[in-house]
Write a protein that holds these residues in place. Structure first.
Motif, short mmCIF file in Angstrom:
data_model
loop_
_atom_site.label_atom_id
_atom_site.label_comp_id
_atom_site.label_asym_id
_atom_site.label_seq_id
_atom_site.Cartn_x
_atom_site.Cartn_y
_atom_site.Cartn_z
N ALA A 21 11.79 -18.28 -14.32
CA ALA A 21 10.56 -17.65 -13.84
C ALA A 21 10.67 -17.41 -12.34
O ALA A 21 10.77 -18.35 -11.55
N GLU A 22 10.67 -16.15 -11.98
CA GLU A 22 10.93 -15.80 -10.60
C GLU A 22 9.60 -15.61 -9.88
O GLU A 22 8.70 -14.99 -10.43
N THR A 23 9.47 -16.15 -8.68
CA THR A 23 8.24 -15.95 -7.92
C THR A 23 8.54 -15.12 -6.68
O THR A 23 9.44 -15.46 -5.93
N LEU A 24 7.81 -14.05 -6.51
CA LEU A 24 7.98 -13.22 -5.32
C LEU A 24 6.77 -13.40 -4.42
O LEU A 24 5.63 -13.48 -4.88
N LYS A 25 7.06 -13.46 -3.12
CA LYS A 25 6.02 -13.74 -2.13
C LYS A 25 5.58 -12.44 -1.45
O LYS A 25 6.39 -11.74 -0.85
N PHE A 26 4.29 -12.13 -1.58
CA PHE A 26 3.76 -10.92 -0.95
C PHE A 26 2.74 -11.30 0.12
O PHE A 26 1.83 -12.08 -0.13
N GLY A 27 2.89 -10.71 1.29
CA GLY A 27 1.95 -10.96 2.38
C GLY A 27 0.79 -9.99 2.31
O GLY A 27 0.93 -8.86 1.85
N THR A 28 -0.37 -10.45 2.81
CA THR A 28 -1.53 -9.57 2.92
C THR A 28 -2.37 -10.06 4.08
O THR A 28 -2.07 -11.10 4.68
N GLU A 29 -3.43 -9.30 4.43
CA GLU A 29 -4.37 -9.76 5.46
C GLU A 29 -5.74 -9.63 4.81
O GLU A 29 -6.26 -8.54 4.64
N ALA A 30 -6.28 -10.79 4.40
CA ALA A 30 -7.38 -10.77 3.44
C ALA A 30 -8.79 -10.76 4.05
O ALA A 30 -9.64 -11.56 3.68
N ASN A 67 -1.66 -15.11 2.98
CA ASN A 67 -2.60 -14.47 3.90
C ASN A 67 -2.11 -14.61 5.33
O ASN A 67 -1.89 -15.72 5.80
N GLN A 68 -1.91 -13.48 6.03
CA GLN A 68 -1.36 -13.51 7.39
C GLN A 68 -2.04 -12.46 8.26
O GLN A 68 -2.63 -11.55 7.72
N PRO A 69 -1.88 -12.54 9.57
CA PRO A 69 -2.39 -11.45 10.41
C PRO A 69 -1.71 -10.13 10.04
O PRO A 69 -0.53 -10.12 9.67
N PHE A 70 -2.46 -9.02 10.12
CA PHE A 70 -1.91 -7.73 9.69
C PHE A 70 -0.63 -7.38 10.43
O PHE A 70 0.35 -6.92 9.82
N ASP A 71 -0.61 -7.61 11.74
CA ASP A 71 0.58 -7.19 12.50
C ASP A 71 1.77 -8.14 12.31
O ASP A 71 2.82 -7.94 12.91
N ALA A 72 1.62 -9.16 11.45
CA ALA A 72 2.75 -10.05 11.15
C ALA A 72 3.40 -9.68 9.81
O ALA A 72 4.43 -10.25 9.44
N LEU A 73 2.82 -8.71 9.09
CA LEU A 73 3.32 -8.43 7.74
C LEU A 73 4.68 -7.75 7.73
O LEU A 73 5.60 -8.22 7.05
N ILE A 74 4.82 -6.67 8.50
CA ILE A 74 6.12 -5.97 8.52
C ILE A 74 7.20 -6.89 9.13
O ILE A 74 8.27 -7.04 8.53
N LYS A 80 12.60 -11.60 6.17
CA LYS A 80 12.74 -12.16 4.81
C LYS A 80 11.84 -13.35 4.53
O LYS A 80 12.06 -14.07 3.55
N GLN A 81 10.81 -13.58 5.37
CA GLN A 81 9.85 -14.63 5.02
C GLN A 81 8.99 -14.18 3.86
O GLN A 81 8.43 -14.98 3.14
N LEU A 82 8.89 -12.87 3.72
CA LEU A 82 8.13 -12.28 2.61
C LEU A 82 9.05 -11.37 1.83
O LEU A 82 9.91 -10.71 2.40
N ASP A 83 8.85 -11.32 0.49
CA ASP A 83 9.58 -10.33 -0.30
C ASP A 83 8.96 -8.95 -0.13
O ASP A 83 9.64 -7.93 -0.27
N GLY A 84 7.66 -8.94 0.13
CA GLY A 84 6.98 -7.66 0.29
C GLY A 84 5.62 -7.87 0.93
O GLY A 84 5.22 -9.00 1.21
N ALA A 85 4.92 -6.77 1.16
CA ALA A 85 3.56 -6.86 1.69
C ALA A 85 2.70 -5.82 0.99
O ALA A 85 3.13 -4.68 0.81
N ILE A 86 1.52 -6.27 0.56
CA ILE A 86 0.56 -5.35 -0.05
C ILE A 86 -0.77 -5.61 0.64
O ILE A 86 -1.36 -6.67 0.49
N ALA A 87 -1.19 -4.64 1.47
CA ALA A 87 -2.36 -4.88 2.32
C ALA A 87 -3.01 -3.56 2.70
O ALA A 87 -3.32 -3.33 3.86
N ALA A 88 -3.18 -2.68 1.72
CA ALA A 88 -3.75 -1.35 2.00
C ALA A 88 -2.94 -0.69 3.11
O ALA A 88 -3.48 -0.08 4.04
#
Ligand code: ARG
Length: 244
Positions: A21-30, A67-74, A80-88
């Motif tokens: 079971a693979e877990t992928l980490k996605f960042g967002t700013e909630a 959940n992270q600050p928006f300007d930290a997502l990219i 590689k701290q995140l596999d991806g980011a989904i934040a509008a």
């Protein structure tokens, strides 16, 4: 086969599948409802959370949302701290130089919110030229604000920018229209109104490292599957109460 051997095999198999079971980490700013915000247990909920979990379900991965600050997502994706980011996240040429985007999954655009008492003063975006403007740091809303004025205050979150507008620290908040609209409707705060003009059209995409084209493919394949099986339309209806 002996029963005990069979049991041992079954246990081994289930251990194997658990390990798989693979877990992928996605960042967002909630703080960006209805795309991402937190419930009373601090869990991230919203349109984006539902979309990425639905993609994970059809593509066979678990989703962890951070959940992270928006300007930290990219930067998080680049390091590689995140596999991806989904934040509008709006697909822009500038960002596409740094990171890869999935296919677009939502059409939005930037507009401005002002104090109700200024409703007749600012009827167009142009009328906000050279005024003190507010936006969330690192967003396309901030870029549009800078197009109209050199005097732009950038805040960590959109709610912070709205607070500043309320206390007259600026004349308008530049931000994504669906979020502004949701804010005006759900906050039941009638001290704000929208300037009746959309700056431009934008599309949201999921951010992935350019070094991970496999994941881009999976996200696109997942998006297609959830469009085909009706999940996408259901999620849209749940958060916007309209058809797409
Ligand atoms: N769409 C805008 C951008 O990409 C704003 C996104 C802000 N998202 C958030 N979750 N706060 O710049």
């Amino acid at each position: 086969m002996k029963k005990s051997l069979l049991t041992a095999l079954l246990v081994a198999c289930s251990m194997y599948s658990q390990a798989q079971a693979e877990t992928l980490k996605f960042g967002t700013e909630a703080t960006f409802a209805p795309f991402e915000f937190t419930d009373n247990k601090s869990e991230v909920i919203g349109y984006d959370a539902d979309i990425i979990r639905a993609i994970g379900e059809v593509e066979g991965f678990e989703v962890q949302i951070v959940n992270q600050p928006f300007d930290a997502l990219i930067p998080g994706v680049l390091t590689k701290q995140l596999d991806g980011a989904i934040a509008a996240i709006t697909i822009t040429e500038e960002r596409a130089k740094q990171v890869a985007f999935s296919d677009p999954y939502y059409k939005a655009g930037i507009n401005a919110v002002i104090r109700r008492e200024d409703g007749l003063k600012y009827l167009t975006l142009e009328s906000l030229k050279d005024k003190r403007l507010c936006a969330q740091i690192g967003t396309t809303g901030a870029n549009v604000a800078k197009h109209f004025s050199k005097n732009v205050g950038e805040y960590n979150t959109v709610p912070d920018a709205f607070m500043e507008l309320k206390t007259k620290g600026c004349e308008a908040v530049f931000n994504d229209r669906p979020v502004n609209l949701y804010f005006l409707i759900t906050k039941k705060d009638d001290s704000f109104v929208e300037v009746p003009e959309l700056y431009n059209g934008e599309e949201y995409g999921i951010v992935v490292s350019k070094k991970n084209p496999e994941l881009v493919k999976r996200l696109n394949s997942g998006l297609k599957k959830i469009r085909d099986n009706g999940t996408f339309a259901k999620i849209h209806k749940k958060w916007f109460n309209t058809e797409e």
